[in-house]
Design an enzyme around this catalytic site. Sequence first.
Site, mmCIF file in Angstrom:
data_model
loop_
_atom_site.group_PDB
_atom_site.id
_atom_site.type_symbol
_atom_site.label_atom_id
_atom_site.label_comp_id
_atom_site.label_asym_id
_atom_site.label_seq_id
_atom_site.Cartn_x
_atom_site.Cartn_y
_atom_site.Cartn_z
ATOM 1 N N HIS A 254 15.346 64.078 32.830
ATOM 2 C CA HIS A 254 15.779 63.588 31.451
ATOM 3 C C HIS A 254 14.774 62.661 32.014
ATOM 4 C CE1 HIS A 254 18.689 61.061 34.048
ATOM 5 N NE2 HIS A 254 17.796 59.924 33.438
ATOM 6 N N ASP B 27 20.197 68.391 36.923
ATOM 7 C CA ASP B 27 18.982 67.410 36.175
ATOM 8 C C ASP B 27 17.650 67.185 36.727
ATOM 9 O OD1 ASP B 27 17.959 65.257 34.344
ATOM 10 O OD2 ASP B 27 19.812 63.880 34.170
ATOM 11 N N SER C 279 16.614 56.881 38.724
ATOM 12 C CA SER C 279 16.984 57.714 37.837
ATOM 13 C C SER C 279 15.542 58.969 38.528
ATOM 14 C CB SER C 279 16.651 58.293 36.777
ATOM 15 O OG SER C 279 18.270 58.375 35.486
HETATM 16 N N1 ARG Z 1 23.363 57.820 31.868
HETATM 17 C C1 ARG Z 1 21.861 57.963 32.378
HETATM 18 C C2 ARG Z 1 20.840 57.197 32.892
HETATM 19 O O1 ARG Z 1 20.859 56.362 32.035
HETATM 20 C C3 ARG Z 1 21.485 59.949 31.966
HETATM 21 C C4 ARG Z 1 21.028 59.242 30.609
HETATM 22 C C5 ARG Z 1 20.358 60.552 29.988
HETATM 23 N N2 ARG Z 1 21.244 61.460 29.187
HETATM 24 C C6 ARG Z 1 22.489 61.780 28.415
HETATM 25 N N3 ARG Z 1 23.213 62.325 27.422
HETATM 26 N N4 ARG Z 1 21.544 60.520 27.255
HETATM 27 O O2 ARG Z 1 20.643 56.513 31.705
HETATM 28 N N1 ASP Z 2 21.089 57.494 34.536
HETATM 29 C C1 ASP Z 2 20.318 55.990 35.136
HETATM 30 C C2 ASP Z 2 18.586 56.347 34.768
HETATM 31 O O1 ASP Z 2 18.170 57.020 33.795
HETATM 32 C C3 ASP Z 2 20.330 55.857 36.663
HETATM 33 C C4 ASP Z 2 21.840 54.659 36.225
HETATM 34 O O2 ASP Z 2 21.391 54.062 35.510
HETATM 35 O O3 ASP Z 2 22.520 55.099 37.301
HETATM 36 O O4 ASP Z 2 18.013 55.346 35.751
#
Ligand code: ARG
Ligand code: ASP
Length: 719
Positions: free
Chosen positions: A85, A227, A655
């Site tokens: 991502h 990922d 991330s």
């Molecule tokens: N929750 C994770 C992070 O903030 C991954 C975000 C990307 N994936 C998604 N399905 N939106 O930011």
């Molecule tokens: N998914 C998040 C990121 O993209 C990580 C988190 O919020 O724990 O940095």
Amino acid sequence: MKKLILVWALSVSVPPCADADEGMWVLPLLKQQKFAEMQALGLKLQDYDIYHPDSSSLKDAVVIFGGGCTGEIISPEGLVLTNHHCGYSQIQRHSTLEHDYLTDGYWALTREQELPNPGLSVTFIDKIEDVTAYVAARLEKDEDLGGMNFLSPAYLNTLAREKAGEQFLQEHPGTEVEIRAFYEGNQYYMFTKKKYSDVRLVGAPPSSVGKFGADTDNWMWPRHTGDFSLFRVYADANGNPAEYAETNVPLRPKRWLKISIKGIEENDFAMMIGFPGRTNKYYTSWEVAERRDIDNAVRIHIRDLRQKAMLEEMLKDPDVRIRYASKYASSTNAHKNAIGADWAIQKRAFEQVRQAEQDKLIAWAEQMNKPEYPEALRMLEQIVSDRKNLRFRSWMLDEALARGIEFTGIPTDIQAVADALKGKDKARQQEQIRLLTLAYHRFFNATYSPKVDKKIAKIMLKEYRHLVPAHAQPARFSIIDKKFKGDTDRFVEHLFHTSIYGNPDNFSAFIQNPSARVLERDPMILFAKAVQEERKALVSALSDFDSNFASERRTYVKGLLEMYGDQAVFPDANSTIRLTYGQVKGYSPRDAVYYQCQTTLDGVMEKEDPENWEFVVPQRLKALYEAHDFGPYRMADGKMPVAFSATTHTTGGNSGSPVLNARGELTGINFDRNWEGVGGDIQYLPDYQRSIIVDIRYVLFLIDKYAGAGYLLKEMEID
Ligand code: ARG
Ligand code: ASP
């Protein structure tokens, strides 16, 4: 939107120092603050193995990837590992209908096939210095009109350049310096960074692996997502940063991580180095309530409505599904985060915990005769109360109109076009029409559907008018009452029917026969302009509170540091390099339920659903699973590991962070948190909060067995 707040009769105790696994620690302070605890948890390294001020250490293998992610160097030839991502937009940009790398994945078979990415950078942190005394001396001396110098990036970076010297910067191309405020402006560090801008895509798994589970599984454990993506840093012949050139060569880095495929077990020591973006550890109780009752309440309510409508359209029409996939994902990402934060605020009584801490500070300050701390708290409470209405209006405007209605983002600066149309200069007219057409296509692009925007706009506008008092709405909205008897649906229909942006036919008709009068009276442009202007006005009105707020908060945090001693607490995340440590661990989300810390390919197959794009398993992966063809990456019980969870304290920006074992070897890549843990941005939740990490064995298995790109493993040090 008023919420009944249940105030619990809880007796809350305030911990004098951080919970065992809490904290995003600053590297130069690690030795004094936390090193002994890390060793007690099992760490086998010395402090200087992790961070050495003047010679190479683990921190040199950790980089800022692009704007907001972390990455790590894993070979002497500049290979960088990060999340799928995090590399998503680069992978997307190289994809076409014929070569759809997002869907199919991509693997460069030779160096020539590694794909350049204009705009992408990888940044190393060369040096970290405590410059608190230097900044304090300058703050005394320099003029400060807005009262915000002590937090102003522009001001602090000028100091950084002065301190480094222009000559040093000229002699070191790609080197940048920056001073950042810590503890709300009670401490300052200067970072000397080296930024490489030739970063090439080496490989990525298909989205069905790299994004497996998509939105349904986002912020969720147990997780089964691969990922990750792989890039390579290039430099000029001297190893210096250089813009993309064919003659550039792979960077020979100071340091790269060794990889362990021995695996992890519950309770193993785990640590991460990375670039966490933003936390709110020093929120007062009033801001906790503000966050819950205004920010999160508006966000959750408005996005519930918007996402429901968007999803209906996506499920009806595959074309809409593709257009809105990414918008839907980013909307739900923040929506679920807000829900998780509210859950934690209630579950662990954040508001009451903060209140108790404030009371403790007040009592301590009275004893010590330091009236400035209770005074700062009084001021903070007052400001939060004073900005309440403005803040609600601002969140409503942002969520419902500015973000919610896409056409509020159409280009509204049409004056130059109108002026040209009124004049006689044909060439100028053509040029202006050309620019307008470009802007139109930028808006009316592959991710837009007027049908969807119209449907959502009706819902958003109705809700906005319902919840925001009439006198607090943009003045222009009065025409909805005057001309449309308050019928927002009819008003929106009218906008789409008459505006040049309403549909492609309207735009072509306008281009055939352009007229300044039509443009200047275009109702959609006028509406968008009203929203944009209201937004500016609200931002400016709210910013009047900022400088007082920031300086009172700085005083409040100074009080906390004095009361606790500055060894005990860590500063809020601010996108600078930090270390967090803890243990590999599962958790109990509910009574009688325990989630184990490791997931396997069995779970991928359990979730498989060929009918649902989020859970499609590629044929090749199934074949490997059925043949048990896991190579050296299998676990002792013969299963194929996929992801694991740990108690490390992370946030957005972490991330891509390397997860290291007690010997400092790479065991995984961080990519998410569980939704029960996102409240950790305000206060760590030891029993609930987990980082979600892709197991490095799964990454290597995918490169080696799935993609057949095993030649890349030859560059790595795998044990
Ligand atoms: N929750 C994770 C992070 O903030 C991954 C975000 C990307 N994936 C998604 N399905 N939106 O930011
Ligand atoms: N998914 C998040 C990121 O993209 C990580 C988190 O919020 O724990 O940095």
